[in-house]
Scaffold this motif. Structure first.
Motif, PDB file in Angstrom:
ATOM      1  N   GLY A  51       0.802  -1.211   0.000  1.00 41.97           N
ATOM      2  CA  GLY A  51       0.000   0.000   0.000  1.00 41.97           C
ATOM      3  C   GLY A  51       0.836   1.263   0.000  1.00 41.97           C
ATOM      4  O   GLY A  51       2.051   1.235   0.241  1.00 41.97           O
ATOM      5  N   PRO A  52       0.220   2.404  -0.277  1.00 39.86           N
ATOM      6  CA  PRO A  52       0.957   3.678  -0.257  1.00 39.86           C
ATOM      7  C   PRO A  52       1.347   4.066   1.163  1.00 39.86           C
ATOM      8  O   PRO A  52       0.836   3.528   2.145  1.00 39.86           O
ATOM      9  CB  PRO A  52      -0.046   4.674  -0.856  1.00 39.86           C
ATOM     10  N   VAL A  53       2.245   5.004   1.242  1.00 37.40           N
ATOM     11  CA  VAL A  53       2.654   5.495   2.556  1.00 37.40           C
ATOM     12  C   VAL A  53       1.506   6.271   3.193  1.00 37.40           C
ATOM     13  O   VAL A  53       0.554   6.681   2.514  1.00 37.40           O
ATOM     14  CB  VAL A  53       3.909   6.378   2.447  1.00 37.40           C
ATOM     15  N   ALA A  54       1.604   6.475   4.481  1.00 35.32           N
ATOM     16  CA  ALA A  54       0.524   7.131   5.211  1.00 35.32           C
ATOM     17  C   ALA A  54       0.415   8.601   4.816  1.00 35.32           C
ATOM     18  O   ALA A  54       1.437   9.275   4.633  1.00 35.32           O
ATOM     19  CB  ALA A  54       0.759   7.023   6.706  1.00 35.32           C
ATOM     20  N   PRO A  55      -0.828   9.117   4.671  1.00 36.54           N
ATOM     21  CA  PRO A  55      -0.986  10.553   4.411  1.00 36.54           C
ATOM     22  C   PRO A  55      -0.661  11.370   5.656  1.00 36.54           C
ATOM     23  O   PRO A  55      -0.693  10.870   6.780  1.00 36.54           O
ATOM     24  CB  PRO A  55      -2.466  10.672   4.038  1.00 36.54           C
ATOM     25  N   VAL A  56      -0.331  12.612   5.443  1.00 31.58           N
ATOM     26  CA  VAL A  56      -0.036  13.541   6.529  1.00 31.58           C
ATOM     27  C   VAL A  56      -1.008  14.699   6.413  1.00 31.58           C
ATOM     28  O   VAL A  56      -1.216  15.236   5.322  1.00 31.58           O
ATOM     29  CB  VAL A  56       1.419  14.041   6.469  1.00 31.58           C
ATOM     30  N   GLY A  57      -1.626  15.078   7.540  1.00 29.58           N
ATOM     31  CA  GLY A  57      -2.613  16.150   7.463  1.00 29.58           C
ATOM     32  C   GLY A  57      -2.624  17.027   8.689  1.00 29.58           C
ATOM     33  O   GLY A  57      -2.005  16.722   9.714  1.00 29.58           O
ATOM     34  N   PHE A  58      -3.330  18.130   8.588  1.00 29.94           N
ATOM     35  CA  PHE A  58      -3.525  19.040   9.704  1.00 29.94           C
ATOM     36  C   PHE A  58      -4.908  19.663   9.588  1.00 29.94           C
ATOM     37  O   PHE A  58      -5.532  19.642   8.521  1.00 29.94           O
ATOM     38  CB  PHE A  58      -2.438  20.119   9.758  1.00 29.94           C
ATOM     39  N   ASN A 371      -4.875  -1.048  -2.659  1.00 33.99           N
ATOM     40  CA  ASN A 371      -4.103  -1.335  -1.454  1.00 33.99           C
ATOM     41  C   ASN A 371      -4.207  -0.143  -0.514  1.00 33.99           C
ATOM     42  O   ASN A 371      -3.966   1.001  -0.934  1.00 33.99           O
ATOM     43  CB  ASN A 371      -2.635  -1.582  -1.808  1.00 33.99           C
ATOM     44  N   PRO A 372      -4.553  -0.366   0.755  1.00 35.21           N
ATOM     45  CA  PRO A 372      -4.744   0.767   1.659  1.00 35.21           C
ATOM     46  C   PRO A 372      -3.438   1.218   2.298  1.00 35.21           C
ATOM     47  O   PRO A 372      -2.518   0.424   2.510  1.00 35.21           O
ATOM     48  CB  PRO A 372      -5.700   0.200   2.711  1.00 35.21           C
ATOM     49  N   SER A 373      -3.389   2.497   2.595  1.00 36.41           N
ATOM     50  CA  SER A 373      -2.309   3.027   3.418  1.00 36.41           C
ATOM     51  C   SER A 373      -2.655   2.803   4.885  1.00 36.41           C
ATOM     52  O   SER A 373      -3.777   2.401   5.208  1.00 36.41           O
ATOM     53  CB  SER A 373      -2.149   4.523   3.149  1.00 36.41           C
ATOM     54  N   PRO A 374      -1.748   3.062   5.795  1.00 32.25           N
ATOM     55  CA  PRO A 374      -2.117   3.026   7.219  1.00 32.25           C
ATOM     56  C   PRO A 374      -3.253   4.010   7.509  1.00 32.25           C
ATOM     57  O   PRO A 374      -3.361   5.073   6.895  1.00 32.25           O
ATOM     58  CB  PRO A 374      -0.821   3.425   7.931  1.00 32.25           C
ATOM     59  N   PHE A 375      -4.105   3.620   8.446  1.00 24.73           N
ATOM     60  CA  PHE A 375      -5.220   4.467   8.879  1.00 24.73           C
ATOM     61  C   PHE A 375      -4.651   5.504   9.840  1.00 24.73           C
ATOM     62  O   PHE A 375      -4.171   5.157  10.930  1.00 24.73           O
ATOM     63  CB  PHE A 375      -6.273   3.595   9.555  1.00 24.73           C
ATOM     64  N   VAL A 376      -4.680   6.785   9.461  1.00 25.42           N
ATOM     65  CA  VAL A 376      -3.941   7.828  10.173  1.00 25.42           C
ATOM     66  C   VAL A 376      -4.886   8.694  10.998  1.00 25.42           C
ATOM     67  O   VAL A 376      -5.924   9.152  10.501  1.00 25.42           O
ATOM     68  CB  VAL A 376      -3.156   8.703   9.174  1.00 25.42           C
ATOM     69  N   PHE A 377      -4.518   8.900  12.258  1.00 23.71           N
ATOM     70  CA  PHE A 377      -5.242   9.838  13.123  1.00 23.71           C
ATOM     71  C   PHE A 377      -4.684  11.233  12.894  1.00 23.71           C
ATOM     72  O   PHE A 377      -3.483  11.477  13.066  1.00 23.71           O
ATOM     73  CB  PHE A 377      -5.080   9.420  14.584  1.00 23.71           C
ATOM     74  N   LEU A 378      -5.545  12.173  12.489  1.00 25.13           N
ATOM     75  CA  LEU A 378      -5.105  13.531  12.180  1.00 25.13           C
ATOM     76  C   LEU A 378      -5.153  14.457  13.383  1.00 25.13           C
ATOM     77  O   LEU A 378      -4.383  15.414  13.459  1.00 25.13           O
ATOM     78  CB  LEU A 378      -5.962  14.111  11.053  1.00 25.13           C
ATOM     79  N   GLY A 379      -6.074  14.218  14.297  1.00 22.38           N
ATOM     80  CA  GLY A 379      -6.159  15.075  15.473  1.00 22.38           C
ATOM     81  C   GLY A 379      -7.583  15.228  15.962  1.00 22.38           C
ATOM     82  O   GLY A 379      -8.549  14.817  15.308  1.00 22.38           O
ATOM     83  N   LYS A 380      -7.712  15.814  17.164  1.00 17.20           N
ATOM     84  CA  LYS A 380      -9.008  16.069  17.782  1.00 17.20           C
ATOM     85  C   LYS A 380      -9.257  17.565  17.861  1.00 17.20           C
ATOM     86  O   LYS A 380      -8.347  18.343  18.147  1.00 17.20           O
ATOM     87  CB  LYS A 380      -9.070  15.469  19.191  1.00 17.20           C
ATOM     88  N   ILE A 381     -10.503  17.932  17.622  1.00 19.39           N
ATOM     89  CA  ILE A 381     -10.922  19.325  17.695  1.00 19.39           C
ATOM     90  C   ILE A 381     -12.112  19.410  18.635  1.00 19.39           C
ATOM     91  O   ILE A 381     -13.040  18.597  18.547  1.00 19.39           O
ATOM     92  CB  ILE A 381     -11.297  19.872  16.307  1.00 19.39           C
ATOM     93  N   LYS A 382     -12.104  20.382  19.511  1.00 17.27           N
ATOM     94  CA  LYS A 382     -13.238  20.609  20.407  1.00 17.27           C
ATOM     95  C   LYS A 382     -14.054  21.787  19.898  1.00 17.27           C
ATOM     96  O   LYS A 382     -13.499  22.803  19.465  1.00 17.27           O
ATOM     97  CB  LYS A 382     -12.756  20.864  21.835  1.00 17.27           C
TER      98      LYS A 382
END
Length: 762
Positions: A51-58, A371-382
């Motif tokens: 699978g592809p590498v994990a995405p990066v986000g904000f 093929n899936p990449s890793p399932f990535v946690f981007l963050g929590k927002i309140k």
């Protein structure tokens, strides 16, 4: 096997069968084996399963800032002259826009900016049960050259606002005037800092040195340096049709980049409109929560999520979870492999919960082979919460334990948007002993000695009073944080108090990250021993005989299906037109009959219950009747209750299921209490006056009273019936009783209406 040379190439294979023969014993040659013909070819493609590498986000949020802004300078007449001479009398006021701002502080400066010298500072002043704080002081005339007044507000979490500064002026002594400086404090949305809004002077305009599209609906603007990394900006676009700037979105600076939404923008577009960024000031954002519904805004400000995706991505998915709930898909995108592959994708989530919540975002990419990449946690927002004000019951005195009184506090408050609760049990006299929490999960907060020796009084309002009171809250109590997914709005806590001491008791709710503060009305409580519980004493009421069960002529139970099957039944003049409607009301109880002129009823096939087509009738007058003997007595009038069996109203219908050998089962009520028949009387329309004269039309609007009309008389005969609206079983037998009541609620009589057997469907 797949390798770098044949990936994504079509292949085929076939299978043959080999049979060993006796020739194998004498010959070792493989030609001695018997081999079948090959099977039909099977085709396939060698795929890469990496699978592809994990995405990066904000995540970009609309972080509300705590700001105190200067409103204006005015003067007011002083009612009493001051004793001091050469004094400048100053009154500073601050109005809060939300109740969760708890206090303000005023500073009086000579000069402005870095060279200003502080002359005097007030303590932190609480809001006195209202939304405005007023502080009055005086300075000497020699101190008020280039005087500037500064106001700072404080939130429940201790966050200090961006200070509001008044204009700088020279003030002269005036014994009869107040020099008034007015301020306003609130938590403002990022969009309030753009040009044209009240906080425009606090925003700084930044220009992008270049812009480029990084994916569908996403644009990246580059700043001249990374000096503003992490700061919040509001991006604007110049609209050539409106000749003005419109808001594109709220974003945070990453290095020297700002990624923001521009719907319809493609990575292939070469021309870009004019963009700019409004930089928000620092400070006043100790708690950064997303403000989805800014004060005064009719639109929801979405959360924008920017994701850097690998070049091999062909499908991208964004998920979210609210308060640890189920995972939900927010957005997905299939990328055309023939187009220019985006390096950055931007999604906006505007479907946000109405109350405060914690929203977590996750991303995943898929390549052309799925093929899936890793399932990535981007963050929590309140999200900035909007909790409900707690409603507290009157405190309850419990039995004493070890000579100490017990107090139970119960309140109602839905948990969405609330982090925890704060309970105040404050003695009215400062030298009285404090309360103690009995529940070990309750945290006791002692604020003596207080920070910097400053104690902010706690204001509260008693039920039934309009003026607020204040006490020194040297101790209060807090519950544990509410776990995610909690739904019960009811809570209770016990305390230990000293008998005979007067306490003020109230509850406050604290929003997520202590961003909001709402408190209930207060109760006064003094513990006294509760009266002993006395066992219930049974009263020997005199025995009364039950009313007699009687048969009344004309009050009988019947099958509605049989009633509408009679040959002289007028379906168009009845509220039960057909078998479908009869099945809705299988059993009726005849209550009386009347000879009136019924108007035709238009029945809608989509409304089998006939709820929207009431029964309407008129009375014949001597002028309109062919035979005076057909005219009804005038004493009956247009009231349908006049046609019922005397004293049948008020009434309610009951039934028993007849079991084997006709043994009666439990008695159950199958109609509501009918005190009268709901109806309306209207003047006769002009087209009907030739038939009815200048009479009136009556509309029966009671849903439990049905009218069955039959021909053969002039006027026709109409039977009024009370229907059983409860379900029945085919083949079952029921016995019906009509219970009529007196005006005082006592039973007048019980009418035996007879038995009915529900026919079975053939």
């Amino acid at each position: 096997m797949p390798h770098a040379g044949n990936l994504n190439r079509s292949v085929w294979y076939a299978v043959t069968a080999i049979h060993e023969t006796p020739l194998d014993f004498y010959f070792s040659s493989p030609h001695a084996k018997v081999q079948s013909a090959p099977s039909a070819p099977a085709f396939g493609i060698f795929r890469d399963r990496e699978g592809p590498v994990a995405p990066v986000g904000f995540i970009n949020v609309n972080c509300g800032k705590l700001v105190t802004r200067f409103v204006n300078s005015t003067t007011a007449v002083r009612s009493s002259p001051a004793a001091a001479s050469k004094a400048v009398h100053i009154r500073a006021t601050c109005r809060r826009t939300k109740a969760d701002i708890q206090g303000v502080k005023f500073r009086f400066l000579s000069g402005r900016g870095l060279s200003a010298v502080e002359l005097y500072s007030s303590p932190i002043l609480p809001f006195p049960g209202s939304d405005t704080v007023v502080y009055e002081t005086q300075l000497f005339e020699s101190q008020t050259t280039a005087l500037t007044v500064e106001c700072i507000a404080y939130a429940p979490d201790g966050c200090a606002s961006i200070a509001g500064e008044s204009d700088t002026t020279n003030l002269n002594a005036a014994e009869t005037l107040w020099q008034v400086r007015n301020f306003e404090a609130g938590r403002y949305s990022a969009t309030d800092f753009v040009p044209g809004k009240v906080l425009e002077p606090l925003g700084t305009e930044l220009s992008f040195i270049s812009q480029s599209a990084t994916g569908p609906d996403a644009v990246r603007g580059l700043l001249v340096s990374a000096a503003y990394n992490g700061r919040t900006v509001v991006v604007q676009e110049f609209n050539t049709l409106l000749f003005g700037w419109i808001i594109r979105g709220v974003s945070q600076v990453r290095g020297n980049e700002v990624v923001f939404p521009d719907p319809g923008r493609s990575v292939m577009d070469g021309l870009f409109p004019s963009y700019r960024a409004i930089l928000l000031p620092t400070g006043g954002d100790c708690v950064c929560l997303h403000d989805a519904r800014p004060k005064g805004s009719s639109k929801i400000i979405p959360i924008s999520i920017s994701t850097n995706v690998p070049a091999t991505t062909r499908e991208w998915r964004l998920y979210r979870r609210v308060d640890e709930g189920d995972m939900a898909l927010v957005k997905s995108l299939v990328i055309d492999p023939g187009a220019f592959a985006p390096e950055q994708l931007l999604a906006e989530d505007s479907n946000l919960p109405p109350h405060g919540a914690v929203v977590a975002y996750y991303a995943q990419c898929f390549d052309s082979n799925h093929n899936p990449s890793p399932f990535v946690f981007l963050g929590k927002i309140k999200l900035i919460p909007d909790p409900t004000k707690p409603l507290m019951n009157a405190p309850i005195a419990l039995d004493a334990v070890a000579n100490m009184g017990r107090l139970k506090v119960k309140w109602f408050c839905p948990p969405p948007g609330i982090q925890r609760f704060r309970i105040y049990v404050l003695p009215l006299k400062s030298d009285s002993p404090h309360a103690s929490a009995v529940d070990p999960s309750i945290t006791t907060i002692n604020i003596t000695p207080s920070p910097n020796g400053i104690i902010i009084p706690q204001y509260f309002q008693l039920i039934g009073e309009t003026e607020s009171r204040s006490l020194q809250a040297l101790r209060y109590f807090e519950t544990a944080d509410i776990p995610p997914g909690t739904s019960s709005p009811l809570r209770e806590v016990e305390f230990e108090v000293t008998p005979g001491v007067d306490y003020a008791v109230f509850v406050a709710c604290l929003g997520l990250d202590l961003s909001t503060f709402l408190q209930s009305d207060a109760h006064l409580f003094t513990w006294k021993a509760p009266p002993p519980v006395v066992a219930e004493t049974l009263v020997a009421w005199p025995a009364r005989p039950l009313p007699e069960v009687v048969k009344v002529s004309g009050v009988d139970a019947f099958l509605m299906s049989s009633a509408i099957a009679l040959p002289n039944y007028l379906a168009n003049n009845s509220t039960i037109p057909d078998a479908v409607a009869a099945s809705m009301y299988p059993v009726g109880i005849s209550l009386g009959y009347m000879f009136v002129l019924p108007l035709p009823i238009t029945h809608d096939a989509a409304d089998p219950m006939c709820a929207s087509h009431p029964f309407v009738f008129g009375l014949m007058t001597p002028a309109g009747a062919g035979n005076p003997s057909d005219v009804l007595p005038t004493s009956l009038g247009n009231d349908p209750t006049s046609y019922l069996v005397p004293d049948v109203l008020p009434c309610a219908l009951f039934r028993q299921t007849l079991l084997n050998a006709e043994d009666p089962g439990p008695l159950m009520q199958v109609s509501p209490l009918r005190v009268s028949i709901a109806h309306r009387v209207d003047p006769t329309p002009a087209p009907l006056q030739e038939v009815l004269g200048n009479g009136q039309l009556t509309t029966i609007a009671d849903p439990f009273i049905k009218a069955n009309t039959y021909s053969g008389t002039l006027p026709p005969l109409t039977i009024l019936s009370l229907v059983d609206t409860h379900p029945v079983e085919e083949g079952a037998s029921y016995r019906y009783y009509l219970v009529s009541y007196r005006d005082d609620g006592e039973i007048r009589r019980v009418i035996d209406c007879g038995n009915v057997t529900i026919p079975e469907t053939p």
